[in-house]
Design an enzyme around this catalytic site. Structure first.
Site, PDB file in Angstrom:
ATOM      1  N   TYR A 290      -0.942   0.818  12.977  1.00 50.58           N
ATOM      2  CA  TYR A 290      -0.363  -0.523  12.787  1.00 50.58           C
ATOM      3  C   TYR A 290      -0.427  -1.022  11.342  1.00 50.58           C
ATOM      4  CZ  TYR A 290      -0.834  -0.300  17.840  1.00 50.58           C
ATOM      5  OH  TYR A 290      -0.771   0.105  19.133  1.00 50.58           O
TER       6      TYR A 290
ATOM      7  N   SER B 257       0.857  -1.193   0.000  1.00 51.77           N
ATOM      8  CA  SER B 257       0.000   0.000   0.000  1.00 51.77           C
ATOM      9  C   SER B 257       0.891   1.239   0.000  1.00 51.77           C
ATOM     10  CB  SER B 257      -0.857   0.010   1.269  1.00 51.77           C
ATOM     11  OG  SER B 257      -1.495   1.275   1.419  1.00 51.77           O
TER      12      SER B 257
END
Ligand code: NDP
Length: 281
Positions: free
Chosen positions: A162, A149
């Protein structure tokens, strides 16, 4: 079906929906035998329908329901693929999510159990699948494509730290695995999507269908967020995955990232003060 993946066998994790489903259909349309997987029976049936609608013969795919974070789920996936198709040429580690905190805590207050769940899905399952599939890919001189990502890049994410942490770890694992496994003839690369219209900002995070559509429409119409002027579609990412999984198109690319985000990662907050950066093209 004839195509650039004719004779190839691909496992695509997280292919019951979104980017993974689109990738499974694209690979199968281009000749691959594919193993489709995810936890939800209903969503898996949706992928089966998409494959059949694309005129992919039933003999060219199998559906294996599995939780990719469990050793038994991973083993089932691999053993079913080998039993049905006899080998593995391509592994797409696509399953992933930003798992919300069970007590709705945000930022640095998010619990360690949230951290563990996010790391287990987005990083540990990829490490385990890489270890388990490695001997089979060494035989076929195969390819791994990980789906990361743009949150892995150098920006802070105050709300949910996280998931970006996990994707940054995945990018670094890709680099290390790539220079290790290339000696066995296995290539490893990564695609880093930006905003893509899937269940990611929907079912996976508990948003209703309407709220999810509004999120993607709002994002897509805001050039401060997505300079190209629209949210990405799963096929944008599937095509980048196919490019990296195909030796003909990307043989000399080893351990790299393709960022597919419509320009999102090039925009800084400061650009909003300089209208020319974000005005309509
Ligand atoms: P979706 O939520 O639409 O799909 C996620 C897929 O992962 C589903 O098939 C889901 O299957 C599967 N999955 C999730 N958890 C598990 C699990 N424990 N075991 C097995 N399968 C699991 O999201 P996307 O298609 O968008 O996400 C694909 C990848 O792209 C992810 O790695 C995500 O992090 C990444 N990404 C997505 C972006 C976006 O904006 N959409 C942006 C950047 C990266 P099921 O529910 O059936 O278990």
């Amino acid at each position: 079906m004839p195509g650039r993946f004719s004779g190839k066998v691909a496992i695509i994790t997280g292919s019951s929906f979104g980017i993974g489903r689109e990738t499974a259909v694209l690979f199968a349309k281009e000749g691959a035998k594919v193993t489709v997987t995810g936890r939800s029976e209903e969503r898996l049936q949706g992928t089966k329908k998409a494959l059949l609608d694309a005129k992919v013969p039933e003999s060219n795919f199998i559906i294996v329901p599995a939780d990719i974070t469990t050793p038994s789920g991973q083993d089932n996936l691999i053993s079913n693929t080998l039993e049905r198709f006899g080998k593995i040429d391509i592994l797409v580690n696509n399953a992933g999510a930003s798992i919300p905190d069970s007590q709705k805590r945000t930022g640095v207050k998010q619990g360690i159990e949230t951290y563990e769940k996010v790391m287990r899905l987005n990083v540990q399952s990829v490490i385990e699948m890489t270890q388990k599939v490695r001997p089979h890919l060494a035989k076929t001189k195969g390819d791994i494509v990980n789906v990361s990502s743009i949150v892995a890049l150098k920006a802070g994410w105050a709300h949910a730290p996280y998931y970006p942490l996990a994707k940054a770890a995945l990018d670094q694992y890709t680099r290390s695995a790539a220079i290790d496994l290339i000696h066995e003839g296995i290539r490893v690369n990564t695609v880093n999507p930006g905003i893509v219209e899937t269940g990611f900002h929907g079912q996976a995070t508990g948003l209703s269908e309407d709220a999810s559509k509004k999120f993607y429409d709002d994002m897509g119409s805001n050039r401060n967020a997505i300079p190209c002027g629209f949210s990405g579609r799963p096929d944008h990412i599937a095509k980048a995955i196919a490019f990296l999984a195909d030796r003909d198109t990307s043989e000399y690319i080893v351990g790299q990232n393709i960022i597919a985000d419509g320009g999102t990662s090039l925009v800084l907050g400061i650009h909003t003060q300089f209208p020319r950066q974000t005005e309509k093209l």
